[in-house]
Write an enzyme that holds these catalytic residues in place. Sequence first.
Site, PDB file in Angstrom:
ATOM      1  N   ARG A 122     -18.656  17.782 -29.823  1.00  0.00           N
ATOM      2  CA  ARG A 122     -19.420  17.193 -30.940  1.00  0.00           C
ATOM      3  C   ARG A 122     -20.374  16.059 -30.559  1.00  0.00           C
ATOM      4  O   ARG A 122     -20.022  14.984 -30.904  1.00  0.00           O
ATOM      5  CB  ARG A 122     -18.429  16.755 -32.025  1.00  0.00           C
ATOM      6  N   GLN A 127     -24.743  20.556 -31.990  1.00  0.00           N
ATOM      7  CA  GLN A 127     -24.306  20.809 -33.364  1.00  0.00           C
ATOM      8  C   GLN A 127     -24.362  22.310 -33.878  1.00  0.00           C
ATOM      9  O   GLN A 127     -23.460  22.676 -34.515  1.00  0.00           O
ATOM     10  CB  GLN A 127     -25.030  19.558 -34.358  1.00  0.00           C
ATOM     11  N   ASP A 130     -21.467  24.471 -32.975  1.00  0.00           N
ATOM     12  CA  ASP A 130     -20.204  24.226 -33.007  1.00  0.00           C
ATOM     13  C   ASP A 130     -19.387  25.177 -34.139  1.00  0.00           C
ATOM     14  O   ASP A 130     -19.697  24.928 -35.319  1.00  0.00           O
ATOM     15  CB  ASP A 130     -20.210  22.671 -33.734  1.00  0.00           C
ATOM     16  N   SER A 133     -16.789  23.952 -36.876  1.00  0.00           N
ATOM     17  CA  SER A 133     -17.393  23.384 -37.820  1.00  0.00           C
ATOM     18  C   SER A 133     -17.866  24.361 -38.848  1.00  0.00           C
ATOM     19  O   SER A 133     -17.581  24.195 -40.110  1.00  0.00           O
ATOM     20  CB  SER A 133     -18.587  22.281 -37.582  1.00  0.00           C
ATOM     21  N   TYR A 230     -12.119  12.499 -33.629  1.00  0.00           N
ATOM     22  CA  TYR A 230     -11.023  13.449 -33.920  1.00  0.00           C
ATOM     23  C   TYR A 230     -10.063  12.379 -34.400  1.00  0.00           C
ATOM     24  O   TYR A 230      -9.840  11.463 -33.980  1.00  0.00           O
ATOM     25  CB  TYR A 230     -10.640  14.305 -33.010  1.00  0.00           C
TER      26      TYR A 230
END
Length: 383
Positions: A122, A127, A130, A133, A230
């Site tokens: 991440r 991005q 991902d 996500s 996280y």
Amino acid sequence: MGDTVYIAKESDALEPRVAASPDTVKRMTALGLDVIVQKGAGAGSQISDEAFQAAGARIGTAADAKKADVVLRVRRPSDTDIKSLKAGAIVLAQMDPYGNEPALAALAKAGVTAFAMELMPRITRAQSMDVLSSQANLAGYQAVIEAAHSFGRAMPMMMTAAGTVAAAKVFVMGAGVAGLQAIATARRLGAAVSATDVRPAAKEQVASLGAKFIAVEDDEFKAAETAGGYAKEMSKEYQAKQAALVADHISKQDIVVTTALIPGRPAPRLISRDMLKGMKPGSVAVDLAVERGGNIEGARPGETVVIDGVTVIGLLNLPGRIAASASLLYAKNLYTFLETMVDKESGSVKVNMDDELVKATALTHAGAIVHPAFGGQTSKGAE
């Protein structure tokens, strides 16, 4: 023409998503890649073979996997799928590597370079790659839709000549990507929303969506976040204090959505049978972590059960329930990562094992498991 990319039809009958879209096919062919889509691969996502053809792909069969330099999939290839891959092929998929070492060994033995998309770091550069996500966003949305469907009452407050309908109270446990989208969706539907998380940074995010933050905010809470952003496992003492607060709060809720996962570990238990017993009859609880052991005691993978009057939803693959949207996002994640490996001059795909994204996601390469988290040592050099 450059290297051949093969888009597989998922072998799991319960997986409707597909690893490409007409848009990503068009982009791949523009890079000089030869794209073959297995017949019917997009059917579960409302993408026809004709749409893939119009974007520049050829429609092929399962046998065409043998020709592929790159294979794009949603899920890890099965043992049968692995046998159809040529040595040296690159495979991009959600590999579900934790606890599945025999499958990783089979991929290594086949001589393929396998990438686990869910291990994408991440960081800013990654991005748009991902998959956790993009798919968690949709899972959070769909969790609230499923809950609203099972609730049997209206979600927003309604003032009518016949009387007032109170707004549903929704509590979201875990304010990561899925949790934040669940909060936003419940708010859009007019519910009164609260949420909890063990990460201090989540408090501001929850408040920004118009929800109330619920947590024991002691010193341990203030330090509770890993460097990667996280959640980390909390002490038994903290868990007990938080459980007491949550139990009291949960008894007043109509809908609870749990989203807590710790990478590589079983899902933490957040809601006990006693907590469910304390909820009002007709309440609904949705467990987004049911595939990893579940946050809710009694939740069953792939089932909806009624426990002490509470409907507990343990549906698997929530993004797959809105596959047309999920596939478009997932396909773009894969394409963006693949593009970093394509030589723009020749249209060939080259893996640089020193690239930080490759180091983070490569599971197998040159006949060996190379990811350190699964017993391998990342190799050096470029191919």
